[in-house]
Design an enzyme around this catalytic site. Sequence first.
Site, mmCIF file in Angstrom:
data_model
loop_
_atom_site.group_PDB
_atom_site.id
_atom_site.type_symbol
_atom_site.label_atom_id
_atom_site.label_comp_id
_atom_site.label_asym_id
_atom_site.label_seq_id
_atom_site.Cartn_x
_atom_site.Cartn_y
_atom_site.Cartn_z
ATOM 1 N N GLY A 34 2.134 2.547 11.003
ATOM 2 C CA GLY A 34 3.137 3.610 10.906
ATOM 3 C C GLY A 34 3.839 3.943 12.219
ATOM 4 N N ASN B 277 0.874 -1.177 0.000
ATOM 5 C CA ASN B 277 0.000 0.000 0.000
ATOM 6 C C ASN B 277 0.911 1.228 0.000
ATOM 7 O OD1 ASN B 277 -1.828 2.013 0.427
ATOM 8 N ND2 ASN B 277 -2.330 1.439 2.537
#
Length: 229
Positions: A160, A8
């Site tokens: 993240g 992604n």
Amino acid sequence: MERLVVANWKMNGSIKLVQEFHSLQNNPKTTTIICPPSCYLPLLKPSSFKLGAQNCHQAEKGAFTGEVSPAHLKELGCQYVIVGHSERRTLFQENDSLINQKAAQAIEHGMIPIVCVGETYLERQEGRFKQALLAQMDRALHNLDSQKYVIAYEPIWSIGTGLVPTNKDIEEVLEMIHARLGRSAKIIYGGSVTDKNILTLSQISNLDGVLVGGASLNIKTFQTIIDAF
Ligand code: PGA
């Protein structure tokens, strides 16, 4: 079992990165899916990988300025589309009912939706993560055939951040999802997957693959992740 390795790119990448990815090597044990920003889809020539999109609109066509429909994605060769990523949920106010419509449209157009679900840090801390995940799944997957989608379990606190649940924690969630949707439901894990932790994650026997954000923007790192299976 063939595992899925999904890249992604989010709103990152460039024409240069697209060109670099044409030298990606396939691992026969995996299906690699690259999800670039949609403007790059026509430039990526699927060879050792398949094409996916990061989002789609819930309608086939119409007056929706700036949106991309599942029919467009299909025409560009996409076989997969990510729906309900937590960034879409939090930054673009997408809810489970909308995600359900998007997933249904993707299936209608012959693509496989990768439906993301995941709990917040607070839900995990307070022990409410199972209810939260089940509620998301019940709404987002409502009336969909469990053979026609992939679920991406992506704890929001791990996206993240470099924080990754233990294999035991992931196994517990897989167990719960399988109990709800049946053994054949395909489930991948996403959230801070890197070339450093992929060997550990690949030990989870009933995990169908991984969804990789940041670490998919570097071909060497991403190749290491593919080769780990
Ligand atoms: P990350 O992103 O690998 O950078 O944590 C994963 C995702 O958001 O799908």
